[in-house]
Design an enzyme around this catalytic site. Structure first.
Site, PDB file in Angstrom:
ATOM      1  N   LYS A 121     -41.308 -19.031  42.718  1.00  0.00           N
ATOM      2  CA  LYS A 121     -41.037 -20.155  41.809  1.00  0.00           C
ATOM      3  C   LYS A 121     -41.973 -20.123  40.600  1.00  0.00           C
ATOM      4  O   LYS A 121     -41.537 -20.223  39.457  1.00  0.00           O
ATOM      5  CB  LYS A 121     -41.212 -21.509  42.536  1.00  0.00           C
TER       6      LYS A 121
ATOM      7  N   ARG B  26     -39.978 -32.307  46.160  1.00  0.00           N
ATOM      8  CA  ARG B  26     -40.160 -31.664  47.468  1.00  0.00           C
ATOM      9  C   ARG B  26     -39.706 -32.544  48.612  1.00  0.00           C
ATOM     10  O   ARG B  26     -39.780 -32.141  49.754  1.00  0.00           O
ATOM     11  CB  ARG B  26     -41.652 -31.372  47.662  1.00  0.00           C
TER      12      ARG B  26
ATOM     13  N   ARG C 263     -50.817 -12.406  47.377  1.00  0.00           N
ATOM     14  CA  ARG C 263     -50.977 -13.071  46.068  1.00  0.00           C
ATOM     15  C   ARG C 263     -52.447 -13.184  45.659  1.00  0.00           C
ATOM     16  O   ARG C 263     -53.309 -13.531  46.449  1.00  0.00           O
ATOM     17  CB  ARG C 263     -50.385 -14.482  46.119  1.00  0.00           C
TER      18      ARG C 263
ATOM     19  N   ARG D 190     -55.848 -18.057  46.910  1.00  0.00           N
ATOM     20  CA  ARG D 190     -55.809 -19.505  47.103  1.00  0.00           C
ATOM     21  C   ARG D 190     -56.246 -19.859  48.514  1.00  0.00           C
ATOM     22  O   ARG D 190     -55.872 -19.183  49.455  1.00  0.00           O
ATOM     23  CB  ARG D 190     -54.378 -20.020  46.867  1.00  0.00           C
TER      24      ARG D 190
ATOM     25  N   ARG E 247     -47.400 -24.762  55.875  1.00  0.00           N
ATOM     26  CA  ARG E 247     -46.650 -24.949  54.617  1.00  0.00           C
ATOM     27  C   ARG E 247     -45.179 -24.623  54.809  1.00  0.00           C
ATOM     28  O   ARG E 247     -44.304 -25.313  54.290  1.00  0.00           O
ATOM     29  CB  ARG E 247     -47.258 -24.065  53.504  1.00  0.00           C
TER      30      ARG E 247
HETATM   31  P1  AP5 Z   1     -45.273 -17.167  43.346  1.00  0.00           P
HETATM   32  O1  AP5 Z   1     -44.520 -17.103  42.088  1.00  0.00           O
HETATM   33  O2  AP5 Z   1     -46.708 -17.590  43.289  1.00  0.00           O
HETATM   34  O3  AP5 Z   1     -44.471 -18.031  44.449  1.00  0.00           O
HETATM   35  P2  AP5 Z   1     -44.264 -19.599  44.589  1.00  0.00           P
HETATM   36  O4  AP5 Z   1     -42.883 -19.822  45.079  1.00  0.00           O
HETATM   37  O5  AP5 Z   1     -44.685 -20.307  43.349  1.00  0.00           O
HETATM   38  O6  AP5 Z   1     -45.271 -19.871  45.787  1.00  0.00           O
HETATM   39  P3  AP5 Z   1     -46.338 -21.027  46.040  1.00  0.00           P
HETATM   40  O7  AP5 Z   1     -47.071 -20.600  47.277  1.00  0.00           O
HETATM   41  O8  AP5 Z   1     -47.178 -21.302  44.817  1.00  0.00           O
HETATM   42  O9  AP5 Z   1     -45.452 -22.231  46.340  1.00  0.00           O
HETATM   43  P4  AP5 Z   1     -45.861 -23.487  47.057  1.00  0.00           P
HETATM   44  O10 AP5 Z   1     -44.644 -24.289  46.853  1.00  0.00           O
HETATM   45  O11 AP5 Z   1     -46.306 -23.349  48.458  1.00  0.00           O
HETATM   46  O12 AP5 Z   1     -47.215 -23.935  46.331  1.00  0.00           O
HETATM   47  P5  AP5 Z   1     -47.559 -25.088  45.310  1.00  0.00           P
HETATM   48  O13 AP5 Z   1     -48.660 -24.612  44.449  1.00  0.00           O
HETATM   49  O14 AP5 Z   1     -46.323 -25.623  44.679  1.00  0.00           O
HETATM   50  O15 AP5 Z   1     -45.182 -15.727  44.048  1.00  0.00           O
HETATM   51  C1  AP5 Z   1     -45.817 -15.452  45.272  1.00  0.00           C
HETATM   52  C2  AP5 Z   1     -46.301 -13.984  45.280  1.00  0.00           C
HETATM   53  O16 AP5 Z   1     -45.155 -13.120  45.242  1.00  0.00           O
HETATM   54  C3  AP5 Z   1     -47.156 -13.593  44.058  1.00  0.00           C
HETATM   55  O17 AP5 Z   1     -48.122 -12.689  44.474  1.00  0.00           O
HETATM   56  C4  AP5 Z   1     -46.153 -12.899  43.099  1.00  0.00           C
HETATM   57  O18 AP5 Z   1     -46.779 -11.927  42.301  1.00  0.00           O
HETATM   58  C5  AP5 Z   1     -45.184 -12.266  44.093  1.00  0.00           C
HETATM   59  N1  AP5 Z   1     -43.789 -12.194  43.592  1.00  0.00           N
HETATM   60  C6  AP5 Z   1     -43.099 -13.187  42.967  1.00  0.00           C
HETATM   61  N2  AP5 Z   1     -41.839 -12.770  42.712  1.00  0.00           N
HETATM   62  C7  AP5 Z   1     -41.727 -11.505  43.195  1.00  0.00           C
HETATM   63  C8  AP5 Z   1     -40.670 -10.559  43.251  1.00  0.00           C
HETATM   64  N3  AP5 Z   1     -39.441 -10.843  42.762  1.00  0.00           N
HETATM   65  N4  AP5 Z   1     -40.905  -9.357  43.825  1.00  0.00           N
HETATM   66  C9  AP5 Z   1     -42.127  -9.066  44.349  1.00  0.00           C
HETATM   67  N5  AP5 Z   1     -43.184  -9.938  44.330  1.00  0.00           N
HETATM   68  C10 AP5 Z   1     -42.985 -11.135  43.760  1.00  0.00           C
HETATM   69  O19 AP5 Z   1     -48.087 -26.248  46.280  1.00  0.00           O
HETATM   70  C11 AP5 Z   1     -49.331 -26.139  46.945  1.00  0.00           C
HETATM   71  C12 AP5 Z   1     -49.587 -27.424  47.728  1.00  0.00           C
HETATM   72  O20 AP5 Z   1     -49.660 -28.554  46.819  1.00  0.00           O
HETATM   73  C13 AP5 Z   1     -48.484 -27.824  48.731  1.00  0.00           C
HETATM   74  O21 AP5 Z   1     -48.665 -27.180  49.962  1.00  0.00           O
HETATM   75  C14 AP5 Z   1     -48.704 -29.349  48.810  1.00  0.00           C
HETATM   76  O22 AP5 Z   1     -49.790 -29.662  49.634  1.00  0.00           O
HETATM   77  C15 AP5 Z   1     -49.062 -29.724  47.370  1.00  0.00           C
HETATM   78  N6  AP5 Z   1     -47.871 -30.086  46.566  1.00  0.00           N
HETATM   79  C16 AP5 Z   1     -47.420 -29.425  45.459  1.00  0.00           C
HETATM   80  N7  AP5 Z   1     -46.327 -30.041  44.955  1.00  0.00           N
HETATM   81  C17 AP5 Z   1     -46.095 -31.113  45.762  1.00  0.00           C
HETATM   82  C18 AP5 Z   1     -45.107 -32.121  45.767  1.00  0.00           C
HETATM   83  N8  AP5 Z   1     -44.117 -32.148  44.849  1.00  0.00           N
HETATM   84  N9  AP5 Z   1     -45.154 -33.065  46.744  1.00  0.00           N
HETATM   85  C19 AP5 Z   1     -46.131 -33.054  47.680  1.00  0.00           C
HETATM   86  N10 AP5 Z   1     -47.100 -32.132  47.731  1.00  0.00           N
HETATM   87  C20 AP5 Z   1     -47.090 -31.150  46.788  1.00  0.00           C
END
Ligand code: AP5
Length: 231
Positions: free
Chosen positions: A25, A100, A139, A172, A183
């Site tokens: 994402k 979410r 990552r 992270r 998660r």
């Molecule tokens: P990346 O692009 O970083 O993936 P992502 O889907 O963004 O993964 P996240 O782990 O950041 O998502 P998340 O939803 O758990 O975390 P968030 O920060 O939102 O890619 C991942 C890896 O794959 C990278 O190394 C990249 O290089 C690689 N990659 C990408 N595309 C590729 C491809 N096509 N081919 C090969 N490799 C590839 O949330 C963190 C925490 O915050 C949550 O757990 C929660 O506690 C809180 N939080 C955030 N938003 C909310 C909300 N709305 N409500 C409540 N709590 C929330």
């Protein structure tokens, strides 16, 4: 602004990236937002900034994020509402990691109406569990500019150093194995129901997120280019 950086066209919509942790994402949302010259709104990044500066919200969110649970809607919704009030969101924006929960999605619907936007365009990132684990454990993120790398699939030119600004690449704290499990469970229980929620409304566009970064980027670009009648 240099010609190469000029936005391709007006977005005029809220685009939502919906998918499990590690589905790509953040990687794709940044590219899409830059392409249209609109803000990339990652609630995960916003919350991590609050944690880093030790704000009241950050103090409340830190232990919840460390366990891999979702931060309560009451805290997240206020933060999002304040962010999209800003003038830079007037031509559209790209959400990464929001909404979410169904309650967040319903609230977002009201917010969009209030700000004069049509319905959101939801990109559902579909990917297998096995690939997710590889992507999350591999990552590394730049501690200065936030550029996202992967030690298996997108390594930097020099190990541990960002190609763009020389920043140190860090893992992270919530990318540890036991937190990843929590998660993924939170996603299945609280966020996956949004797939049907948006599908029923007819706003969902499915993308095969297991392809390479440029291939996924192209699929998304084509889908979003089909958007018409923004506001
Ligand atoms: P990346 O692009 O970083 O993936 P992502 O889907 O963004 O993964 P996240 O782990 O950041 O998502 P998340 O939803 O758990 O975390 P968030 O920060 O939102 O890619 C991942 C890896 O794959 C990278 O190394 C990249 O290089 C690689 N990659 C990408 N595309 C590729 C491809 N096509 N081919 C090969 N490799 C590839 O949330 C963190 C925490 O915050 C949550 O757990 C929660 O506690 C809180 N939080 C955030 N938003 C909310 C909300 N709305 N409500 C409540 N709590 C929330």
């Amino acid at each position: 602004m240099a010609l190469a950086e000029r936005p391709v066209a007006k977005l005029g919509h809220a685009v939502i990236f919906l998918g499990p942790p590690g589905s790509g994402k953040g990687t794709q949302a940044k590219v899409l937002a830059a392409k249209y010259g609109v803000p990339h709104l990652s609630t995960g990044d916003m919350l991590r900034e609050h944690v880093a500066k030790g704000s009241l919200l950050g103090v409340k969110a830190k232990p919840i994020m460390e366990r891999g649970d979702l931060v309560p809607d009451s805290l997240v919704l206020k933060m999002v509402a304040e962010r999209i009030e800003r003038p830079d969101c007037s031509l559209g924006f790209v959400f990464d990691g929001f909404p979410r929960t169904v309650a967040q999605a319903q609230y977002l619907g009201e917010l969009l109406k209030y700000h004069g936007f049509a319905h959101p365009f939801v990109i559902h990132m579909i990917i297998s569990h096995m690939l997710l684990i590889r992507r999350i454990t591999g990552r590394r993120t730049c501690s200065i500019g936030g550029e996202i790398y992967n030690i298996f699939d997108r390594p930097p030119k020099v190990e541990g150093i960002c190609d763009n600004d020389g920043g140190e690449l860090i893992q992270r704290p919530d990318d540890r194995e036991e937190v990843i499990r929590a998660r993924l469970m939170a996603y299945e229980k609280q966020t996956a129901p949004l797939v049907n929620y948006y599908r029923r409304l007819g706003f969902l566009h499915e993308i095969d997120a297991s392809k390479s970064v440029p291939e996924v980027e192209q699929e998304i670009a084509q889908a979003v280019a089909g958007l018409r009648g923004a506001r």
